[in-house]
Design a protein around this motif. Structure first.
Motif, PDB file in Angstrom:
ATOM      1  N   LEU A 165       0.836  -1.200   0.000  1.00 63.11           N
ATOM      2  CA  LEU A 165       0.000   0.000   0.000  1.00 63.11           C
ATOM      3  C   LEU A 165       0.867   1.245   0.000  1.00 63.11           C
ATOM      4  O   LEU A 165       1.760   1.381   0.834  1.00 63.11           O
ATOM      5  N   ALA A 166       0.607   2.156  -0.928  1.00 56.23           N
ATOM      6  CA  ALA A 166       1.356   3.410  -0.948  1.00 56.23           C
ATOM      7  C   ALA A 166       0.738   4.388   0.045  1.00 56.23           C
ATOM      8  O   ALA A 166      -0.453   4.321   0.320  1.00 56.23           O
ATOM      9  N   GLY A 167       1.571   5.277   0.572  1.00 54.79           N
ATOM     10  CA  GLY A 167       1.093   6.350   1.455  1.00 54.79           C
ATOM     11  C   GLY A 167       0.565   5.859   2.778  1.00 54.79           C
ATOM     12  O   GLY A 167       0.513   4.669   3.055  1.00 54.79           O
ATOM     13  N   ASP A 168       0.188   6.834   3.619  1.00 50.14           N
ATOM     14  CA  ASP A 168      -0.341   6.513   4.949  1.00 50.14           C
ATOM     15  C   ASP A 168      -1.857   6.623   4.930  1.00 50.14           C
ATOM     16  O   ASP A 168      -2.440   7.145   3.984  1.00 50.14           O
ATOM     17  N   LEU A 169      -2.443   6.162   6.030  1.00 50.92           N
ATOM     18  CA  LEU A 169      -3.889   6.319   6.209  1.00 50.92           C
ATOM     19  C   LEU A 169      -4.194   7.821   6.190  1.00 50.92           C
ATOM     20  O   LEU A 169      -3.603   8.575   6.956  1.00 50.92           O
ATOM     21  N   PRO A 170      -5.099   8.289   5.295  1.00 47.25           N
ATOM     22  CA  PRO A 170      -5.422   9.725   5.302  1.00 47.25           C
ATOM     23  C   PRO A 170      -6.024  10.149   6.649  1.00 47.25           C
ATOM     24  O   PRO A 170      -6.480   9.300   7.416  1.00 47.25           O
ATOM     25  N   SER A 171      -6.044  11.449   6.906  1.00 47.43           N
ATOM     26  CA  SER A 171      -6.561  11.926   8.185  1.00 47.43           C
ATOM     27  C   SER A 171      -8.080  11.774   8.259  1.00 47.43           C
ATOM     28  O   SER A 171      -8.792  12.198   7.344  1.00 47.43           O
ATOM     29  N   PRO A 172      -8.591  11.211   9.372  1.00 48.78           N
ATOM     30  CA  PRO A 172     -10.044  11.127   9.515  1.00 48.78           C
ATOM     31  C   PRO A 172     -10.691  12.496   9.739  1.00 48.78           C
ATOM     32  O   PRO A 172     -11.912  12.615   9.735  1.00 48.78           O
ATOM     33  N   ALA A 173      -9.863  13.550   9.892  1.00 47.84           N
ATOM     34  CA  ALA A 173     -10.423  14.895  10.023  1.00 47.84           C
ATOM     35  C   ALA A 173     -10.725  15.468   8.626  1.00 47.84           C
ATOM     36  O   ALA A 173     -11.499  16.409   8.487  1.00 47.84           O
ATOM     37  N   ASP A 174     -10.087  14.886   7.601  1.00 48.08           N
ATOM     38  CA  ASP A 174     -10.299  15.371   6.238  1.00 48.08           C
ATOM     39  C   ASP A 174     -10.250  14.171   5.291  1.00 48.08           C
ATOM     40  O   ASP A 174      -9.347  14.039   4.469  1.00 48.08           O
ATOM     41  N   PRO A 175     -11.228  13.266   5.413  1.00 43.32           N
ATOM     42  CA  PRO A 175     -11.166  12.028   4.622  1.00 43.32           C
ATOM     43  C   PRO A 175     -11.375  12.292   3.136  1.00 43.32           C
ATOM     44  O   PRO A 175     -12.028  13.271   2.771  1.00 43.32           O
ATOM     45  N   PRO A 176     -10.818  11.426   2.258  1.00 44.24           N
ATOM     46  CA  PRO A 176     -11.013  11.605   0.815  1.00 44.24           C
ATOM     47  C   PRO A 176     -12.498  11.550   0.449  1.00 44.24           C
ATOM     48  O   PRO A 176     -13.286  10.898   1.144  1.00 44.24           O
ATOM     49  N   THR A 177     -12.852  12.195  -0.657  1.00 43.07           N
ATOM     50  CA  THR A 177     -14.238  12.142  -1.141  1.00 43.07           C
ATOM     51  C   THR A 177     -14.504  10.758  -1.726  1.00 43.07           C
ATOM     52  O   THR A 177     -13.578   9.964  -1.883  1.00 43.07           O
ATOM     53  N   GLY A 178     -15.734  10.496  -2.084  1.00 41.80           N
ATOM     54  CA  GLY A 178     -16.087   9.238  -2.752  1.00 41.80           C
ATOM     55  C   GLY A 178     -15.681   8.035  -1.935  1.00 41.80           C
ATOM     56  O   GLY A 178     -15.928   7.976  -0.726  1.00 41.80           O
ATOM     57  N   CYS A 179     -15.031   7.052  -2.584  1.00 43.01           N
ATOM     58  CA  CYS A 179     -14.525   5.899  -1.846  1.00 43.01           C
ATOM     59  C   CYS A 179     -13.335   6.362  -1.007  1.00 43.01           C
ATOM     60  O   CYS A 179     -12.367   6.921  -1.535  1.00 43.01           O
ATOM     61  N   ARG A 180     -13.419   6.129   0.299  1.00 42.65           N
ATOM     62  CA  ARG A 180     -12.356   6.570   1.220  1.00 42.65           C
ATOM     63  C   ARG A 180     -10.983   5.991   0.860  1.00 42.65           C
ATOM     64  O   ARG A 180      -9.960   6.504   1.258  1.00 42.65           O
TER      65      ARG A 180
END
Ligand SMILES: Nc1ncnc2c1ncn2[C@@H]1O[C@H](COP(=O)(O)OP(=O)(O)OP(=O)(O)O)[C@@H](O)[C@H]1O
Ligand code: SF4
Ligand SMILES: [Mg+2]
Length: 362
Positions: free
Chosen positions: A290-305
């Motif tokens: 998996l690339a990158g880290d878990l995104p911040s739950p304060a600003d989650p990605p749109t659409g599919c997380r």
């Protein structure tokens, strides 16, 4: 639970006939982020749990896995109302726990208990084992024969009667977790959440404690939610497994199905990181890193997380539309728009770099 590597399929076939003891619907736990003088102004929220649905049939075990910070403990605490629920329902035996307060909540708590990760931190070092085990009974105003009840509880978790007069520091890690488990079952609950119950223990002790949980389930008819980082731990004890990513459940299936054929790209990545005992199989296996880290739950990605890290991401549906957790095979739910195409091999994976993840999160 069963003592083999996974629970038998036989045990999971009749899940549909058993009434759920616990049902969670659209559960959200958002922690406010405050700023300004005296932290009075809310400037955002950590969406620790952001729309979770799950069911656990009576007498069964649901395992919950996912990366650190994805919301597993928060979900457990919200079910027990140890943290406020922002939205959604937690139904225990037909009663909405999220709506209870005062005396009704206290009575309900008797049936729902928790085993914690670190038994040293969760047991009061100044209390004897006897006091630790009888305190929940006292707090709930239950009359009991002290010596008899303490002996029964110690016996239940495989500790000698002489343990009653001792203090937590006089025990090994595994024995302390046995005390934590005895305290959790002191009130004769029907539902127990075990949050990383063996991750603080030596590997050689882990199986003994898991076997004890299994034995108690059979003897006391318990229903479990077992939270763990370690996929092997969850596999060992669970009838069903739910995989969590950034506040949501992305896949849920029977333990056997999930491990034999994971369908969500995130679950596939998690599984591919677990070593296979057979060196030949291990050498041929394709690892999904998996690339990158878990995104911040304060600003989650749109659409599919998961779209910022997903090797199967398709523009623009994955970026815009949040996939629902839906049935893709009997008893197997997946939150992915392209679950069928990925399984059929008609959607090919592409490489995702750390830079792609950073760009997608901007
Ligand atoms: N009381 C709180 N206030 C604000 N944020 C919180 C609080 N508790 C947890 N969080 C945040 O919520 C998110 C989920 O945390 P949680 O502890 O539920 O994750 P987890 O999956 O149990 O992680 P781990 O595997 O490390 O135990 C994290 O970003 C965490 O920092
Ligand atoms: S919905 Fe799209 S981004 Fe999400 S897991 Fe499926 S393919 Fe990947
Ligand atoms: Mg946790």
């Amino acid at each position: 639970m069963s003592t083999g590597s996974t629970r038998s399929t036989e045990a999971t076939d009749d899940v549909g006939d058993t009434q759920p003891l616990l049902r969670v619907e659209g559960l959200k736990v958002h922690y406010p982020i405050r700023s300004g003088l005296l932290l009075g102004r809310q400037v955002g929220a950590v969406k620790a749990v952001d729309g979770v649905d799950l069911e656990i049939p009576a007498g069964r075990t649901l395992g919950l896995v996912g990366e650190s910070g994805c919301g597993k403990s928060t979900l457990g605490k919200a079910i027990l109302r140890l943290t406020p629920v922002t939205e959604g329902r937690v139904e225990y035996d037909g009663t909405d726990v999220a709506a209870l307060g005062g005396e009704a909540l206290r009575r309900m708590r008797r049936h729902m208990q928790m085993v914690f990760q670190d038994p040293m931190a969760s047991l009061n070092p100044r209390q004897s084992v006897e006091t630790i085990l009888t305190e929940p009974l006292r707090a709930h105003g239950i009359s009991y024969d002290k010596q008899r009840r303490v002996r029964e509880l110690l016996d239940l978790v495989g500790l000698p009667g002489s343990a009653a007069a001792k203090y937590p520091h006089e025990f090994s890690g595994g024995q302390r977790q046995r005390i934590g488990i005895a305290r959790a079952v002191a009130l004769e609950p029907r539902f127990v959440i075990a949050d990383e119950p063996v991750s603080a223990l030596d590997v050689s002790i882990q199986a003994q404690v898991l076997n004890l949980l299994e034995e108690l389930q059979e003897r006391l008819g318990l229903t479990y939610l077992v939270i763990a980082h370690d996929l092997a731990v969850v596999r060992h004890v669970s009838d069903e497994v739910a995989v969590m990513y950034l506040g949501g459940v992305v896949e849920q299936a029977s333990s056997d199905d999930l491990y034999a054929a994971p369908r969500h790209p995130y679950t596939q990545a998690l599984m591919s990181a677990v070593p296979v005992p057979d060196p030949e199989v291990e050498a041929k296996r394709q690892r999904i890193v998996l690339a990158g880290d878990l995104p911040s739950p304060a600003d989650p990605p749109t659409g599919c997380r998961f779209h910022t890290r997903c090797p199967f991401r398709q523009e623009t549906r994955c970026d815009d539309e949040r996939p629902a957790l839906r049935l893709v095979a009997p008893g197997h739910r997946v939150a992915c728009h392209f679950a069928e195409e990925i399984a059929a091999g008609t959607v090919r994976p592409h490489e995702v770099t750390d830079q792609d993840v950073a760009d997608a999160q901007r």
